[in-house]
Scaffold this motif. Structure first.
Motif, PDB file in Angstrom:
ATOM      1  N   THR A 123       0.819  -1.209   0.000  1.00  0.00           N
ATOM      2  CA  THR A 123       0.000   0.000   0.000  1.00  0.00           C
ATOM      3  C   THR A 123       0.852   1.258   0.000  1.00  0.00           C
ATOM      4  OG1 THR A 123      -1.755  -1.158   1.188  1.00  0.00           O
ATOM      5  CG2 THR A 123      -1.807   1.237   1.274  1.00  0.00           C
ATOM      6  N   PHE A 126       3.589   1.320  -3.593  1.00  0.00           N
ATOM      7  CA  PHE A 126       3.011   1.340  -4.938  1.00  0.00           C
ATOM      8  C   PHE A 126       1.914   2.393  -5.002  1.00  0.00           C
ATOM      9  CE2 PHE A 126       4.899  -2.853  -4.929  1.00  0.00           C
ATOM     10  CZ  PHE A 126       5.371  -2.995  -6.227  1.00  0.00           C
ATOM     11  N   ARG A 131      -1.239  -0.047  -8.209  1.00  0.00           N
ATOM     12  CA  ARG A 131      -1.166  -1.031  -7.128  1.00  0.00           C
ATOM     13  C   ARG A 131      -1.793  -2.353  -7.528  1.00  0.00           C
ATOM     14  NH1 ARG A 131      -3.523   1.665  -2.272  1.00  0.00           N
ATOM     15  NH2 ARG A 131      -1.685   2.996  -2.468  1.00  0.00           N
ATOM     16  N   SER A 381      -6.865  -4.892  -3.744  1.00  0.00           N
ATOM     17  CA  SER A 381      -6.566  -3.579  -4.312  1.00  0.00           C
ATOM     18  C   SER A 381      -7.683  -2.585  -4.000  1.00  0.00           C
ATOM     19  CB  SER A 381      -6.380  -3.693  -5.825  1.00  0.00           C
ATOM     20  OG  SER A 381      -6.101  -2.442  -6.397  1.00  0.00           O
TER      21      SER A 381
END
Length: 512
Positions: A123, A126, A131, A381
């Motif tokens: 987290t 990226f 991500r 995500s």
């Protein structure tokens, strides 16, 4: 700062440890008979070899996620990896089942220290808009590990002995430590005040709830000892957790669980979704493996190999899906994956007859591979996309806690349902109840009972098939991801890495 320039190296370093601890949630089930024989233990003691690990793993996740925010995810991850690896050595050297259970508790604590840090680091290193690909790798790891565990366990137990399901962790743990020490960046920490009442309430509440659910079948959902009952523990756990939430709401300081996380619709819905996934992945494999071994006479390794299409397709496609969700709305991929999982399970249920050609089961296994690829990365995500850096650990802790609670619920529910369906489908046949229960035949069930046993297993799979549809319905309500300002723009280092300020590479270079 140079390590941050290589986020993929950091990710792969974390994946090694994450894969190892996830495998340990499933690998022991294959070795249980050999452990019973080698340590002269009864079935209840051997069940605790797995239960102790899961309990010690699930209960501290909220706390260890917050500790990662406070002291740095790299430090917590490396510390947990050391604990896990040393505990694995202790497990393999155990001379009696009680020592093995104690070592498994320590293993679970090490795993709890590591797990939230993997998501927290992803987290923070990226950008949200890129991500998905990273979460694709994380998701592939989570999905494949649940399948590789039984296969690897069967090979190690058959070839080297049960101790080696633990000894194998030692070289892997050492390798993972060296790589994480080298490539995982030391991210900025945040000066959190530790919420001691919140720690105690969450730990006690989760322990009572998870223990009650996990051990309910062992005690026939009745009395454990004296006035203590299974339902008393479960209800007590719920009451304590309600008190924990109330304390988090009215705590004037800094709460252990920032309830503001749940104001983000996608975070809240993704937690519901991953709970249904944890439930389903844990629940569906038990009746399927029983069918393979008891009715079709497959060995543990052979029955695990029936899931190879799922593992191969899931592992191959998950990174691809991760890249796609960076460019499209992930809710359709997530919902599609969850629906596909339900379709595959209903298909499995329809095939579960004594005379079905065994190769036909490879087809729904392949569908499960496509389903897994569309589930893990989009869900994780979506859950983490809007998390602020200072709450990455807390959010990851919540997400992994709900996944584990879903798994515990699935394990307990499927055990109860299997027993109920066996009683219904084999009501008067020899071996239907008591000491002759077909579950006790050790894989040699009389042929006259094959049809009834197969029907009971097929009916049991319908429960996880239905639960995962709830997750699909939830995924349709995900909000469309919004672009994030200041992340991933050329020449910019993510604010998470610098502790809050966006720093250009030129300015960073001038500082030397």
């Amino acid at each position: 700062m140079e390590n941050v320039a290589r986020p993929w190296a950091a990710l792969w370093s974390l994946v090694i440890g994450f894969f190892m601890i996830l495998i340990d949630t499933t690998i022991v089930s294959v070795a249980n008979p050999r452990i019973m024989e080698g340590l002269n233990a009864d079935i209840n003691s051997v069940i605790w070899v797995t239960s102790a690990y899961l309990l010690a793993y699930a209960v501290p996740l909220l706390i260890t996620g917050r500790l990662g925010d406070r002291f740095g995810p790299k430090k917590l991850y490396l510390s947990g990896l050391v604990v896990f690896t040393l505990a694995s050595l202790w497990c393999g050297l155990s001379g009696d089942v009680h020592t093995l259970i104690e070592a498994r508790v320590l293993q679970g604590l090490g795993a709890a220290m590591m797990t939230p840090q993997t998501m927290a680091v992803i987290t923070r290193i990226f950008p949200p808009d890129r991500r998905g690909a990273a979460m694709g790798i994380w998701g592939a790891t989570a999905g494949v590990a649940t399948l590789v565990g039984p296969i690897l366990g069967g090979v190690l137990v058959d070839g080297l002995g049960w101790e080696w399901i633990f000894f194998i962790n030692i070289p892997v743990g050492i390798t993972g430590f060296i790589l994480a020490l080298r490539f995982v960046p030391a991210l900025s920490t945040h000066p959190h005040k530790f919420d001691i009442p919140g720690v105690l309430l969450s730990a006690v509440g989760l322990f009572l709830l998870v223990f009650g659910i996990q051990e309910g079948e062992t005690y026939n959902w009745g009395t454990i000892t004296g006035p203590i009952t299974v339902w008393g523990l479960i209800i007590g756990g719920v009451v304590v957790l309600v008190a924990f939430v109330a304390w988090q709401r009215f705590n004037k300081g800094e709460p252990l669980l920032p309830l503001g996380l749940f104001k983000d619709r996608n975070f809240s819905l993704a937690n519901v979704g991953i709970t249904t996934v944890g439930f389903t992945v844990t629940a569906f494999s038990l009746p399927l493996i029983f069918y393979y071994q008891v009715v079709r006479g497959l060995t543990p390794t052979q029955s695990a190999l029936m899931m190879v299409p799922m593992a191969v397709i899931s592992g191959g496609l998950a990174p691809v899906v991760g890249k796609i969700i960076d460019r499209v709305n992930p809710k359709f991929i997530t919902a599609g994956g969850l629906v596909l999982m339900s379709v595959a399970l209903f298909w499995n249920a329809s095939l579960m007859h004594p005379d079905t050609p065994i190769w036909l089961f490879l087809l729904p296994s392949a569908v499960l591979g496509f389903a897994n690829a569309g589930i893990w990365a989009p869900l994780s995500s979506t859950a983490t996309r809007n998390l602020p850096p200072r709450q990455a650990g807390a959010g990851s802790g919540v997400y992994n806690t709900t996944r584990q609670i879903g798994a515990v619920l699935g394990s307990a529910a499927i055990a109860v349902l299997i027993q109920a369906r066996l009683a219904a489908e084999l009501p008067a046949a020899p071996g239907a109840s008591g000491e002759s229960n077909p579950m006790a035949f050790g894989g040699r069930l009389p042929e006259a009972l094959h049809e009834g046993f197969s029907t009971a297993m097929g009916q049991s799979i319908l429960l996880p098939a239905a639960v995962i549809l709830l997750g699909a319905a939830v995924a349709l309500f995900f909000a469309k991801p919004q672009p994030h300002e200041g992340w991933g723009t050329p020449g910019t280092v993510p604010a998470a890495v610098t502790g809050g300020a966006t720093v250009t590479e030129d300015a960073d270079a001038q500082r030397g």
